[in-house]
Write an enzyme that holds these catalytic residues in place. Structure first.
Site: not given
Ligand code: UD1
Length: 370
Positions: A209
């Site tokens: 990820h």
């Molecule tokens: C975040 C953390 C990372 C951690 C990871 C675990 C930061 C900077 N990054 O990254 O350190 O290892 O979580 O998973 O805080 N999304 C969904 N559903 C959700 C959450 C996210 O669909 O419940 C999608 C959204 O489209 C979003 C993307 O996933 O844009 C990324 O989510 P985000 O919270 O920005 O960062 P992670 O890549 O999950």
């Protein structure tokens, strides 16, 4: 004493669960202690959040800020604005933040500026790679925290080099491993491997990820090609993070990451089901931080698809090997996996870390029974 613990994203839930259980024990014994849980809502989909709460026995959050996704500035900024209001209303003596996600730094910053003490769990880890958003979050959070609870000794050197005074640093071990050890038996009883038609030791689990791996078409395609090669001998099981799912679609790589290539894509799995498949896998390929630690304790070979790790004890003691992104390096290392080599479990990764942390906090704040 009033304490607020903060969670935001998936790995935070496993880290805070044993801390909350430990506080509950003291509250039951009549200690003068009030604990509230705030979920920033950084992760919000049921599969990334709600189901994990249930499985880990976490209480419903007292407050959910409902922040959701966004750019880093937007997400961090919204959390800062909303969490400040919570602090003003609750006025806690201490907030506890874990790990390195955007929620961690946002909430720590709010508390510190209001004169509220901050405890950071999993402090002092450094990848020395400032292109990782998590590295920025780690450094900034540690710089303003009052209690730095560390998982491994490398953190002592890192924090000392940054001028953090020794009395703030507490080597307590790893709360994520507390959760793993207390859920391992239950996880092994799950039927996930059977449901997916997997044979013990005949499959490899993949998770990816990191933006540096998945937000770049060339890297993602190159990783897909490596997996297709490995999958000639072992089935690949790949529980896909939402970010990665979006990118596979966007870059039209569905044909590569497919059943035809013996690559089984699933939604992100609940915790117990995930540990279930890891525990009888041949090996793990990942860019996750926590999984490097969990595989070390389970004795499963872990190939980390990154150039660096903030968790060196998983390499020095454990089963982790950094393989970077070069396809030939990943495949060569994979082909040399020797499961007969016994590795060590890092010091204090014994399931008792939350107990150590809570004891220190109660002593420092002189909390006793009323
Ligand atoms: C975040 C953390 C990372 C951690 C990871 C675990 C930061 C900077 N990054 O990254 O350190 O290892 O979580 O998973 O805080 N999304 C969904 N559903 C959700 C959450 C996210 O669909 O419940 C999608 C959204 O489209 C979003 C993307 O996933 O844009 C990324 O989510 P985000 O919270 O920005 O960062 P992670 O890549 O999950």
């Amino acid at each position: 004493m009033k304490i607020i613990s903060v969670v935001g994203a998936r790995p935070n839930f496993m880290k805070i669960a044993p801390i909350i259980k430990e506080f509950s024990k003291y509250i039951k014994k009549g200690y003068n202690l009030e604990h509230s849980l705030v979920h920033t809502g950084q992760h919000y989909s049921p599969i990334m959040s709600e189901m994990l709460f249930q499985q880990l026995g976490l209480p419903e959050p007292d407050i959910n800020l409902g922040i959701g996704s966004g750019s880093h500035g937007e997400q961090t900024g919204k959390i800062i604005i909303e969490f400040e209001k919570v602090l003003q209303e609750y006025n806690p003596d201490l907030i506890i933040v874990v790990g390195d996600v955007n929620s961690t730094i946002a909430c720590a910053l709010d508390a510190k500026k209001l004169g509220i003490k901050v405890a950071h769990i999993e402090a002092g880890l450094r990848s020395f790679d400032m292109d990782m958003p998590e590295e920025i979050n780690r450094i900034l959070t540690d710089a303003i925290s009052d209690f730095l609870f560390i998982t491994e000794k490398s953190a002592i050197t890192n924090l000392s080099n940054e001028g953090v005074s020794q009395e703030k640093i507490h080597f307590v071990g790893n709360v994520m491993i507390d959760t793993l050890l207390s859920h391992l038996e239950k996880a092994k009883e799950k039927n996930m491997t059977k449901e997916l038609g997997l044979i013990s030791n005949e499959y490899v689990v993949v998770t990816l990820h990191r933006p540096s791996n998945v937000d770049n078409e060339c890297s993602l395609e190159s990783i897909g090609n490596v997996l297709a090669e490995i999958s000639k001998n072992k089935t690949i099981v790949f529980p896909v993070h939402p970010r990665t799912r979006n990118k596979i679609n966007e870059y039209n790589l569905d044909g590569l990451f497919s059943k035809e290539n013996n690559i089984l894509l699933t939604d992100p799995l609940p915790y117990l089901e995930f540990i279930n498949i890891i525990s009888s896998s041949y090996a793990v390929l990942t860019d996750s931080g926590g999984l490097q630690e969990e595989t070390t304790v389970m004795g499963i070979p872990c190939l980390t698809l990154r150039e660096n790790t903030e968790r060196p004890s998983t390499i020095n003691d454990g089963t982790n090997i950094l393989v970077g992104l070069s396809p030939s390096n990943i495949l060569n290392t994979y082909n040399q996996i020797d499961k007969s080599i016994k590795r060590k479990i890092p010091e204090k990764w014994d399931g008792k870390s939350a107990g150590r942390i809570v004891k220190i906090i109660l002593e420092k704040f002189s909390v006793t029974t009323t």
